[in-house]
Design a protein around this motif. Structure first.
Motif, PDB file in Angstrom:
ATOM      1  N   VAL A 281       0.832  -1.208   0.000  1.00 17.47           N
ATOM      2  CA  VAL A 281       0.000   0.000   0.000  1.00 17.47           C
ATOM      3  C   VAL A 281       0.864   1.254   0.000  1.00 17.47           C
ATOM      4  O   VAL A 281       1.839   1.361   0.753  1.00 17.47           O
ATOM      5  N   PHE A 282       0.458   2.178  -0.861  1.00 11.37           N
ATOM      6  CA  PHE A 282       1.030   3.526  -0.859  1.00 11.37           C
ATOM      7  C   PHE A 282      -0.157   4.480  -0.838  1.00 11.37           C
ATOM      8  O   PHE A 282      -1.127   4.285  -1.576  1.00 11.37           O
ATOM      9  N   ALA A 283      -0.134   5.506   0.021  1.00 13.72           N
ATOM     10  CA  ALA A 283      -1.311   6.380   0.129  1.00 13.72           C
ATOM     11  C   ALA A 283      -0.908   7.846   0.263  1.00 13.72           C
ATOM     12  O   ALA A 283       0.091   8.188   0.916  1.00 13.72           O
ATOM     13  N   LEU A 284      -1.722   8.692  -0.357  1.00 12.98           N
ATOM     14  CA  LEU A 284      -1.496  10.142  -0.349  1.00 12.98           C
ATOM     15  C   LEU A 284      -2.759  10.861   0.104  1.00 12.98           C
ATOM     16  O   LEU A 284      -3.858  10.508  -0.336  1.00 12.98           O
ATOM     17  N   SER A 285      -2.583  11.883   0.957  1.00 12.80           N
ATOM     18  CA  SER A 285      -3.689  12.782   1.286  1.00 12.80           C
ATOM     19  C   SER A 285      -3.428  14.127   0.639  1.00 12.80           C
ATOM     20  O   SER A 285      -2.328  14.670   0.774  1.00 12.80           O
ATOM     21  N   LEU A 286      -4.452  14.656  -0.017  1.00 12.21           N
ATOM     22  CA  LEU A 286      -4.362  16.049  -0.441  1.00 12.21           C
ATOM     23  C   LEU A 286      -4.999  16.883   0.669  1.00 12.21           C
ATOM     24  O   LEU A 286      -6.153  16.634   1.056  1.00 12.21           O
ATOM     25  N   ILE A 287      -4.248  17.831   1.207  1.00 11.24           N
ATOM     26  CA  ILE A 287      -4.785  18.679   2.274  1.00 11.24           C
ATOM     27  C   ILE A 287      -5.668  19.742   1.604  1.00 11.24           C
ATOM     28  O   ILE A 287      -5.168  20.709   1.036  1.00 11.24           O
ATOM     29  N   THR A 288      -6.969  19.491   1.671  1.00 14.10           N
ATOM     30  CA  THR A 288      -7.906  20.354   0.927  1.00 14.10           C
ATOM     31  C   THR A 288      -8.406  21.527   1.766  1.00 14.10           C
ATOM     32  O   THR A 288      -8.962  22.483   1.230  1.00 14.10           O
ATOM     33  N   ASN A 289      -8.232  21.424   3.066  1.00 18.43           N
ATOM     34  CA  ASN A 289      -8.694  22.482   3.985  1.00 18.43           C
ATOM     35  C   ASN A 289      -7.923  22.318   5.284  1.00 18.43           C
ATOM     36  O   ASN A 289      -7.356  21.246   5.540  1.00 18.43           O
ATOM     37  N   LEU A 290      -7.906  23.355   6.073  1.00 17.96           N
ATOM     38  CA  LEU A 290      -7.234  23.251   7.377  1.00 17.96           C
ATOM     39  C   LEU A 290      -8.291  23.077   8.458  1.00 17.96           C
ATOM     40  O   LEU A 290      -9.312  23.793   8.455  1.00 17.96           O
ATOM     41  N   ALA A 291      -8.055  22.119   9.332  1.00 19.50           N
ATOM     42  CA  ALA A 291      -9.010  21.867  10.412  1.00 19.50           C
ATOM     43  C   ALA A 291      -9.128  23.121  11.282  1.00 19.50           C
ATOM     44  O   ALA A 291      -8.132  23.806  11.543  1.00 19.50           O
ATOM     45  N   VAL A 292     -10.340  23.415  11.701  1.00 20.99           N
ATOM     46  CA  VAL A 292     -10.568  24.613  12.523  1.00 20.99           C
ATOM     47  C   VAL A 292     -10.269  24.264  13.984  1.00 20.99           C
ATOM     48  O   VAL A 292     -10.866  23.357  14.556  1.00 20.99           O
ATOM     49  N   MET A 293      -9.304  25.006  14.563  1.00 23.76           N
ATOM     50  CA  MET A 293      -8.837  24.670  15.916  1.00 23.76           C
ATOM     51  C   MET A 293      -9.102  25.798  16.901  1.00 23.76           C
ATOM     52  O   MET A 293      -8.730  25.694  18.064  1.00 23.76           O
ATOM     53  N   ASP A 294      -9.681  26.870  16.410  1.00 22.94           N
ATOM     54  CA  ASP A 294      -9.725  28.094  17.191  1.00 22.94           C
ATOM     55  C   ASP A 294     -11.171  28.609  17.251  1.00 22.94           C
ATOM     56  O   ASP A 294     -11.808  28.783  16.200  1.00 22.94           O
ATOM     57  N   TYR A 295     -11.675  28.887  18.460  1.00 26.86           N
ATOM     58  CA  TYR A 295     -13.075  29.318  18.608  1.00 26.86           C
ATOM     59  C   TYR A 295     -13.321  30.707  18.013  1.00 26.86           C
ATOM     60  O   TYR A 295     -14.459  31.079  17.774  1.00 26.86           O
ATOM     61  N   ASP A 296     -12.261  31.461  17.750  1.00 28.42           N
ATOM     62  CA  ASP A 296     -12.439  32.786  17.140  1.00 28.42           C
ATOM     63  C   ASP A 296     -12.485  32.710  15.611  1.00 28.42           C
ATOM     64  O   ASP A 296     -12.759  33.712  14.952  1.00 28.42           O
ATOM     65  N   SER A 297     -12.187  31.530  15.076  1.00 31.20           N
ATOM     66  CA  SER A 297     -12.114  31.413  13.616  1.00 31.20           C
ATOM     67  C   SER A 297     -13.500  31.446  12.984  1.00 31.20           C
ATOM     68  O   SER A 297     -14.466  30.942  13.549  1.00 31.20           O
ATOM     69  N   GLU A 298     -13.557  32.059  11.808  1.00 27.63           N
ATOM     70  CA  GLU A 298     -14.819  32.102  11.042  1.00 27.63           C
ATOM     71  C   GLU A 298     -14.842  31.001   9.991  1.00 27.63           C
ATOM     72  O   GLU A 298     -15.825  30.840   9.272  1.00 27.63           O
ATOM     73  N   GLU A 299     -13.720  30.245   9.871  1.00 25.26           N
ATOM     74  CA  GLU A 299     -13.624  29.200   8.839  1.00 25.26           C
ATOM     75  C   GLU A 299     -14.611  28.073   9.106  1.00 25.26           C
ATOM     76  O   GLU A 299     -14.852  27.718  10.258  1.00 25.26           O
ATOM     77  N   LYS A 300     -15.170  27.519   8.033  1.00 19.75           N
ATOM     78  CA  LYS A 300     -16.075  26.364   8.172  1.00 19.75           C
ATOM     79  C   LYS A 300     -15.702  25.333   7.109  1.00 19.75           C
ATOM     80  O   LYS A 300     -15.673  25.668   5.913  1.00 19.75           O
ATOM     81  N   ALA A 301     -15.425  24.102   7.547  1.00 20.80           N
ATOM     82  CA  ALA A 301     -15.119  23.034   6.577  1.00 20.80           C
ATOM     83  C   ALA A 301     -16.346  22.799   5.705  1.00 20.80           C
ATOM     84  O   ALA A 301     -17.485  22.859   6.191  1.00 20.80           O
TER      85      ALA A 301
END
Ligand SMILES: O=P(O)(O)O[C@@H]1C[C@H](O)[C@@H](CO)O1
Length: 335
Positions: A281-301
């Motif tokens: 097995v060989f596997a790749l992830s494309l990082i399509t978004n950054l996980a939201v870690m901060d309660y002040d962030s307005e980002e939404k997955a």
């Protein structure tokens, strides 16, 4: 070949079946095999998600009878990465709905075609669309294609996915070579190998400390450097969750503390079944978004961003995968 329909009695309550996650709680659930006209209680139901070795063999033989292609490499396209299948030359393609025993793709960005063809001269088979736990299939059914790959003669599986980045050094558009995984649903017993073990596929207790082939990881790093991808080619640990809801901030923080670099909703179950039956097995992830870690962030997955990033990085992902495939040797070495 068997077609299974789950029929629920009207009586409510009683425990949910852990083996049929899409089925609501009911007292007298049973499984009806439409082809055989027989019915079984959940307890009698075959743990392979209804598919025995013979069923898998029948599907593989059906496919082999339709094409002269004898693939040694199997590829799985992640969300928005279906373009990988379009790289194949001399294509013979099947819609999943026409393949005996195959589930159907239900997710936008997963076309639902099995494509045979050559990539840089190597015979390949490519899943243009995969199955996820959250689609409601039994876990054994979403991983069925890995067993079909094995019975088709595949030796190496190349798996791709879209994932949310947790590693603080990651950026959207990074490509992560997966070096290890955390099977979080597995902590609760949700593992595709649960149930009776058929030794014709593999051993009862397969090792997972060597799940991701180290030579192929090194090869991909070398190939990535040659292609000039050094700035966005990373490596790390992938964690699977059941989805379909994206993670809460607290969940992201917890995963980060656990050493997870990227989080997603696939791959790990396929890897477990592929390793169980002895494929590399060989596997790749494309990082399509950054996980939201901060309660002040307005980002939404959201899935649209996932597909959009897939489009933007498609060309580089395709070049990396095809260059790795080009250098895979059938004798489990690479050139
Ligand atoms: O099939 P993958 O793992 O690439 O798809 C990810 C996980 C969800 O299916 C979807 C969320 O946007 O993308």
């Amino acid at each position: 070949m068997t077609t299974v329909k789950v029929v629920i009695s009207s009586a409510p309550s009683g425990p949910c079946s852990p083996r049929l996650p899409s089925v609501p709680c009911a007292q007298e659930s049973f499984v009806f095999d439409e082809m055989k006209g027989t019915k079984a209680t959940i307890e009698e139901y075959d743990w392979l998600g209804d598919l025995s070795y013979e069923d898998c063999k029948a599907t593989a033989d059906w496919l082999l009878a339709q094409t002269d292609m004898r693939p040694t490499v199997g590829i799985v396209c992640g969300s928005g990465l279906g373009g990988l299948a379009d790289l194949l030359k001399d294509q013979v393609a099947f819609n999943y709905k026409d393949i005996p025993n195959f589930p159907q793709s239900t997710v936008h960005g997963h076309a639902g075609r099995l494509v045979f063809g050559t990539m840089k001269g190597k015979p390949c088979v490519c899943m243009q669309g995969r199955f996820h736990l959250y689609e409601g299939y039994p876990i054994q059914r979403i991983t069925l294609p890995m067993r079909i790959f094995k019975l088709l003669g595949v030796q190496t599986v190349v798996i791709t996915n879209a994932a949310g980045g947790l590693n603080q050094d990651f950026k959207v558009g990074d490509i992560m070579i997966i070096k290890d995984h955390i099977n979080l649903p597995g902590f609760a017993g949700n593992n595709p190998l649960v149930g009776p073990n058929d030794e014709r596929f593999g051993v009862r207790f397969p090792c997972m400390s060597d799940a991701y082939d180290r030579d192929l990881q090194q090869l991909a790093m070398e190939v990535g450097q040659e292609l000039g991808y050094g700035d966005f080619l990373k490596e790390g640990v992938y964690c699977v969750l059941g989805g379909p809801s994206f993670e809460t901030i607290a969940e992201c923080r917890m995963l980060h503390m656990l050493g997870v670099d990227a989080v997603g909703m696939s791959t790990v179950h396929e890897v477990i079944v592929a390793r169980h039956c002895g494929m590399r097995v060989f596997a790749l992830s494309l990082i399509t978004n950054l996980a939201v870690m901060d309660y002040d962030s307005e980002e939404k997955a959201n899935h649209e961003e996932v597909l959009q990033t897939g489009k933007q990085r498609a060309e580089q992902m395709e070049r990396l995968v095809s260059s790795v495939v080009n250098r895979i040797e059938p004798n489990n070495n690479y050139i």
